[in-house]
Write an enzyme that holds these catalytic residues in place. Structure first.
Site, PDB file in Angstrom:
ATOM      1  N   SER A 186      21.191 -78.086  83.091  1.00  0.00           N
ATOM      2  CA  SER A 186      20.929 -79.226  82.217  1.00  0.00           C
ATOM      3  C   SER A 186      21.976 -79.336  81.104  1.00  0.00           C
ATOM      4  O   SER A 186      21.947 -80.266  80.315  1.00  0.00           O
ATOM      5  CB  SER A 186      19.525 -79.108  81.612  1.00  0.00           C
ATOM      6  OG  SER A 186      19.390 -77.829  81.026  1.00  0.00           O
ATOM      7  N   LYS A 200      34.509 -68.401  80.516  1.00  0.00           N
ATOM      8  CA  LYS A 200      34.540 -67.822  79.187  1.00  0.00           C
ATOM      9  C   LYS A 200      33.433 -68.405  78.307  1.00  0.00           C
ATOM     10  O   LYS A 200      33.013 -69.515  78.570  1.00  0.00           O
ATOM     11  CB  LYS A 200      35.909 -68.032  78.543  1.00  0.00           C
ATOM     12  CG  LYS A 200      36.217 -69.498  78.217  1.00  0.00           C
ATOM     13  CD  LYS A 200      37.210 -69.592  77.108  1.00  0.00           C
ATOM     14  CE  LYS A 200      36.708 -70.466  76.003  1.00  0.00           C
ATOM     15  NZ  LYS A 200      36.630 -71.876  76.248  1.00  0.00           N
ATOM     16  N   HIS A 220      43.284 -69.799  77.568  1.00  0.00           N
ATOM     17  CA  HIS A 220      44.058 -70.916  78.129  1.00  0.00           C
ATOM     18  C   HIS A 220      45.560 -70.808  77.798  1.00  0.00           C
ATOM     19  O   HIS A 220      46.415 -70.923  78.667  1.00  0.00           O
ATOM     20  CB  HIS A 220      43.578 -72.258  77.589  1.00  0.00           C
ATOM     21  CG  HIS A 220      42.106 -72.518  77.766  1.00  0.00           C
ATOM     22  ND1 HIS A 220      41.396 -72.039  78.824  1.00  0.00           N
ATOM     23  CD2 HIS A 220      41.228 -73.232  77.019  1.00  0.00           C
ATOM     24  CE1 HIS A 220      40.123 -72.450  78.711  1.00  0.00           C
ATOM     25  NE2 HIS A 220      40.004 -73.166  77.633  1.00  0.00           N
ATOM     26  N   LYS A 256      41.990 -77.709  66.188  1.00  0.00           N
ATOM     27  CA  LYS A 256      41.022 -78.801  66.319  1.00  0.00           C
ATOM     28  C   LYS A 256      41.207 -79.712  65.114  1.00  0.00           C
ATOM     29  O   LYS A 256      41.764 -79.295  64.096  1.00  0.00           O
ATOM     30  CB  LYS A 256      39.599 -78.244  66.322  1.00  0.00           C
ATOM     31  CG  LYS A 256      39.286 -77.443  67.580  1.00  0.00           C
ATOM     32  CD  LYS A 256      37.877 -77.697  68.040  1.00  0.00           C
ATOM     33  CE  LYS A 256      37.589 -77.007  69.342  1.00  0.00           C
ATOM     34  NZ  LYS A 256      37.406 -77.916  70.463  1.00  0.00           N
TER      35      LYS A 256
END
Ligand code: BG6
Length: 486
Positions: free
Chosen positions: A19, A158, A250, A346
């Site tokens: 979900s 991860k 990454h 970010k």
């Protein structure tokens, strides 16, 4: 990935944590893309498992919201979607309950075409329940314990722990149920088209390898940026931060593909070995080689955005970094003295992942230029708008010998008519085909943690405060001193 669709043997995919966003937005759409291109057999089944209680139809309706017909003509879209959803089933239960997993297996046995069905178990749950779910699965006795047919394979993503120790503990727990051979650790960056191309670019062309070393290359910069904040993921993010979220995995993988030596031959094992050998040559960075930042409130694209510490669920005194600049030096003859800089943030000014390889400058003396000419730079744009640019110095057309910097450009959307597959399409098909070259082996995971664990612990021990930067910044000041342009 096979070039042509090959109807595979019967296969079921079991998504544990069905979900959640990862399942609904990434895994299931990728399976639909494979199904609609004929890469999955007619007998394919998908089983969702999670705590919330849903009927099969409610589950299907929730999945349908994220399915798009990228590979199917509009006229066939509704039918293909219906056929795919008919193959999807749901079972609810607690992640640590053997009985709930026994119910799931009962449902699978009722819906699968026969007892020879291969099974992929995808752990798409929050990391806090990885171990419980794996144990409960194992306790049912239904997981095949070897790689023989019909196979059972585990896919896991991860975070694989928070440091070397916690990662080892998790690996041990999972290994009680699935062997290393059966375990597929996803780093979805390895499934991206432009990341896979790094090996081809370097080793299928003559022009790059001879100059791919310290004599010609001055520095390598891997830059990752997003123009969004943590988007409601405070529970996860505040525990991990940017170094654990994208740098240790990454971006380190991208670095290994840029730096590694030519594999000794074809095949997944040798490519993995070449990458691992290079990772082993990366000494852990010290605190001096790391700068940390955290986004503060800012106005960006006409809107006011909250700072990280104002995000819901983030403690007001959180020191979790959302930006990092790390300079790594490789202990290898090919690269001695060449800085590999990774910057990741970010809430910066745009979404982009690029590798910039700057070559050493050429003297301008021959052309009466004062000083050096602008250096060549190879820019590999991983996303969005995959591209390769090479900055070269060129004569400006005209009657004088005026030199200008220009770009040789390869833009994927211009050069290739084909759809670029989503990373998950490629990776899930590889799991089904038993192809492991794009997955993280236990030894590479351990080395990646060995590189970053010391500095992560030191940052925590000293309680380093990250530098604030405004939401939407171009280059946070935190990067100063490591050669990041400001
Ligand atoms: C995930 C990180 O692994 O990768 C996210 O947890 C990040 O924080 C995401 O946003 C980026 O992936 P992509 O494919 O959108 O670049």
């Amino acid at each position: 990935m096979s070039a042509e669709p090959t109807p595979a043997e019967p296969v079921s995919v079991v998504v544990i944590g069905a979900s959640g966003d990862l399942a609904r937005k990434k895994i299931v759409p990728a399976l639909f893309a494979l199904y609609s291109q004929g890469f999955l057999p007619d007998s394919f089944r998908l089983f969702g498992f999670a705590r919330s209680s849903f009927s099969h139809d409610q589950f299907r309706a929730a999945l349908a919201q994220h399915l798009t017909c990228r590979y199917v003509p509009e006229s066939d879209c509704a039918q293909k979607t219906r056929m795919f959803l008919e193959r999807c089933f749901y079972c609810s239960g607690a992640y640590d309950s053997k009985d709930a997993f026994l119910d799931l297996f009962q449902l699978m046995q009722n819906q699968e075409p026969g007892s020879e069905t291969n099974r992929m178990f995808y752990l798409a749950t929050p990391p806090s329940v990885f171990t419980d779910a794996a144990r409960a699965l194992g306790n049912t006795g239904f997981v095949q314990c070897d790689a023989e047919r019909p196979w059972s394979r585990l896919v896991v993503e991860k975070p694989f722990g928070r440091d070397r120790d916690s990662s080892d503990r998790l690996a041990c727990e999972l290994a009680r149920v699935f062997s290393e051979e059966q375990t597929y650790r996803i780093d979805h960056y390895l499934g991206k088209e432009a990341v896979q191309n790094l090996m081809a670019l370097r080793f299928a062309n003559q022009v790059f390898e001879p100059v791919w070393n310290r004599n010609f290359i001055e520095r390598v910069h891997i830059d990752w940026r997003e123009d969004i904040g943590i988007e409601g993921r405070s529970g996860y993010y505040d525990r991990y931060g940017i170094l654990r979220d994208v740098v240790q995995n990454h971006l380190l993988q991208v670095l290994a593909l840029i730096a590694m030596d030519r594999p000794d031959g074809p095949g997944a094992r040798l490519a993995r070995q070449a990458k691992l050998d290079m990772l082993r040559r990366i000494p852990p960075p010290t605190l001096d080689a790391v700068r940390l930042g955290q986004y503060a409130a800012g106005s960006f694209q006409g809107r006011a955005h909250p700072g990280y510490r104002d995000e819901e669920g983030v403690p007001a005194d959180s020191r979790t970094p959302t930006y990092a600049a790390v300079s790594l030096s490789l202990d290898h003859d090919r690269w001695r003295g060449v800085p590999f800089l990774i910057t990741a943030g970010k809430a910066l000014n745009r979404r982009a992942t690029e590798v910039r390889i700057r070559f050493r400058p050429v003297s301008g003396a021959l052309f009466d230029s004062k000083g050096d000419l602008p250096p060549n730079e190879l820019i590999l744009r991983i996303q969005p708008d995959e591209a390769i640019h090479l900055k070269v110095v060129n004569k400006q057309p005209g009657l004088t010998m005026k030199l200008v910097e220009t770009n040789l450009d390869l833009k994927y959307h211009v050069a290739f008519a084909d759809q670029i597959p989503d990373a998950y399409e490629r990776l899930l098909l590889d799991v089904i085909q038993g192809e492991k070259s794009l997955f993280i082996h236990a030894d590479a995971l351990a080395v990646a943690w060995d590189i970053f664990t010391p500095v992560l612990h030191e940052i925590e021990r000293q309680g380093i405060d990250p530098f604030p930067y405004p939401f939407g910044a171009d280059t946070p000041e935190a990067g100063q001193g490591l050669g990041v342009r400001v």
